[in-house]
Design a protein around this motif. Structure first.
Motif, PDB file in Angstrom:
ATOM      1  N   VAL A 194       0.815  -1.310  -0.041  1.00 16.01           N
ATOM      2  CA  VAL A 194      -0.034   0.215  -0.098  1.00 16.01           C
ATOM      3  C   VAL A 194       0.950   1.430   0.201  1.00 16.01           C
ATOM      4  CG1 VAL A 194      -1.794   1.242   1.372  1.00 16.01           C
ATOM      5  CG2 VAL A 194      -2.141  -1.277   1.035  1.00 16.01           C
ATOM      6  N   PHE A 195       1.974   1.409   0.784  1.00 18.08           N
ATOM      7  CA  PHE A 195       2.786   2.316   0.928  1.00 18.08           C
ATOM      8  C   PHE A 195       3.441   2.637  -0.531  1.00 18.08           C
ATOM      9  CE2 PHE A 195       3.514   1.785   5.632  1.00 18.08           C
ATOM     10  CZ  PHE A 195       2.757   2.977   6.002  1.00 18.08           C
ATOM     11  N   GLY A 196       3.945   1.542  -1.449  1.00 19.48           N
ATOM     12  CA  GLY A 196       4.401   1.637  -2.732  1.00 19.48           C
ATOM     13  C   GLY A 196       3.310   1.971  -3.633  1.00 19.48           C
ATOM     14  N   ALA A 197       2.092   1.741  -3.555  1.00 21.89           N
ATOM     15  CA  ALA A 197       1.030   2.493  -4.279  1.00 21.89           C
ATOM     16  C   ALA A 197       0.782   3.936  -4.033  1.00 21.89           C
ATOM     17  CB  ALA A 197      -0.262   1.527  -3.828  1.00 21.89           C
ATOM     18  N   ILE A 198       0.865   4.257  -2.766  1.00 20.49           N
ATOM     19  CA  ILE A 198       0.776   5.652  -2.399  1.00 20.49           C
ATOM     20  C   ILE A 198       1.605   6.417  -3.182  1.00 20.49           C
ATOM     21  CG2 ILE A 198       0.706   7.321  -0.423  1.00 20.49           C
ATOM     22  CD1 ILE A 198      -0.503   5.059   1.284  1.00 20.49           C
ATOM     23  N   VAL A 199       2.832   6.212  -2.939  1.00 21.25           N
ATOM     24  CA  VAL A 199       4.197   6.798  -3.530  1.00 21.25           C
ATOM     25  C   VAL A 199       3.801   6.880  -5.289  1.00 21.25           C
ATOM     26  CG1 VAL A 199       6.560   6.774  -4.199  1.00 21.25           C
ATOM     27  CG2 VAL A 199       5.674   6.232  -1.987  1.00 21.25           C
ATOM     28  N   LEU A 200       3.341   5.650  -5.917  1.00 20.69           N
ATOM     29  CA  LEU A 200       3.264   5.878  -7.245  1.00 20.69           C
ATOM     30  C   LEU A 200       2.055   6.543  -7.565  1.00 20.69           C
ATOM     31  CD1 LEU A 200       3.828   1.994  -8.271  1.00 20.69           C
ATOM     32  CD2 LEU A 200       5.439   3.940  -8.685  1.00 20.69           C
ATOM     33  N   GLY A 201       1.149   6.426  -6.821  1.00 23.33           N
ATOM     34  CA  GLY A 201      -0.135   7.559  -7.128  1.00 23.33           C
ATOM     35  C   GLY A 201       0.144   8.702  -6.779  1.00 23.33           C
ATOM     36  N   CYS A 202       0.739   9.300  -5.858  1.00 19.74           N
ATOM     37  CA  CYS A 202       1.117  10.716  -5.862  1.00 19.74           C
ATOM     38  C   CYS A 202       2.088  11.159  -6.811  1.00 19.74           C
ATOM     39  CB  CYS A 202       1.654  11.086  -4.319  1.00 19.74           C
ATOM     40  SG  CYS A 202       0.353  10.904  -3.185  1.00 19.74           S
ATOM     41  N   THR A 203       2.971  10.495  -7.068  1.00 18.51           N
ATOM     42  CA  THR A 203       3.988  10.666  -7.997  1.00 18.51           C
ATOM     43  C   THR A 203       3.102  11.010  -9.581  1.00 18.51           C
ATOM     44  OG1 THR A 203       5.792   9.311  -6.924  1.00 18.51           O
ATOM     45  CG2 THR A 203       6.108   9.964  -9.271  1.00 18.51           C
ATOM     46  N   ALA A 204       2.364  10.024  -9.660  1.00 17.11           N
ATOM     47  CA  ALA A 204       1.532  10.318 -10.891  1.00 17.11           C
ATOM     48  C   ALA A 204       0.897  11.570 -10.735  1.00 17.11           C
ATOM     49  CB  ALA A 204       0.793   9.051 -11.374  1.00 17.11           C
ATOM     50  N   LEU A 205       0.204  11.616  -9.954  1.00 21.10           N
ATOM     51  CA  LEU A 205      -0.588  13.198  -9.664  1.00 21.10           C
ATOM     52  C   LEU A 205       0.386  14.452  -9.788  1.00 21.10           C
ATOM     53  CD1 LEU A 205      -3.017  12.250  -6.882  1.00 21.10           C
ATOM     54  CD2 LEU A 205      -3.730  12.524  -9.028  1.00 21.10           C
ATOM     55  N   LEU A 206       1.586  14.476  -9.632  1.00 19.52           N
ATOM     56  CA  LEU A 206       2.399  15.562  -9.566  1.00 19.52           C
ATOM     57  C   LEU A 206       2.687  15.637 -11.229  1.00 19.52           C
ATOM     58  CD1 LEU A 206       5.039  14.616  -6.714  1.00 19.52           C
ATOM     59  CD2 LEU A 206       3.442  16.880  -6.995  1.00 19.52           C
TER      60      LEU A 206
END
Length: 184
Positions: free
Chosen positions: A107-119
């Protein structure tokens, strides 16, 4: 669109905290110190998402989310490595074959990927003075839910650990032990 995605992300993080809290309260599996630190990572991620929901998306808010998720991920890795050696056992029950700390890392990995994509969607950071940022009712409900979960986890941690260090393998709430004196 960005505020909706942040509110959905805040709901997802809240659901993770709810699942961990329900496991603690209903099944009696008290979180270990590393589990508590992972919850801190989730609460930090929730804080960054809540800032985006309440005040509008900012790169700094996403930074809070990503740093918190990286912190939580490192704690998860530490716990996984502590249990990966044969004969060391595990902590807590497994869900779909993985323990909470393994799920937390995913889940932490998904959070990092999701926020990076949103940036990458820079239009969300453009501000117009003509239209002030306004959080939706649903978004503010997600902020309230996350705040309540952070408070509940804080209270339960104080009840579990008392005024000292948390035990490695907790089995009782330290501050609640004195409420029911042992029977003769």
């Amino acid at each position: 669109m960005a505020r909706t995605l942040n509110a959905v992300g805040l709901l997802a993080v809240s659901l993770v905290l709810i699942a961990a809290f329900l496991d603690q309260v209903l099944l009696g599996e008290l979180p270990c110190p590393l589990c508590l630190l992972q919850r801190v990572g989730f609460i930090g991620a929730a804080l960054g998402l809540a800032l985006n929901v309440k005040f509008g998306p900012r790169p700094g808010h996403y930074g809070v989310v990503i740093l918190s998720a990286c912190f939580g991920g490192m704690v998860s890795i530490r716990q996984i490595l502590g249990h990966i050696v044969p004969g060391t056992g595990t902590y807590g029950s497994a869900i779909l074959g993985l323990h909470f700390y393994s799920w937390a890392l995913l889940v932490f990995g998904a959070i990092v990927l999701g926020c990076t994509a949103l940036l990458f969607f820079e239009r969300q950071f453009e501000r117009s003075d003509a239209v002030p940022w306004r959080a939706t009712t649903v978004g503010m409900a997600m902020v309230g839910l996350a705040a309540a979960l952070a408070l509940a986890n804080g209270v339960s941690t104080v009840l579990e650990c008392g005024a000292g260090l948390c035990p490695d393998n907790p089995v009782v709430y330290e501050w609640l032990q004195g409420l029911n004196p042992p029977r003769p």
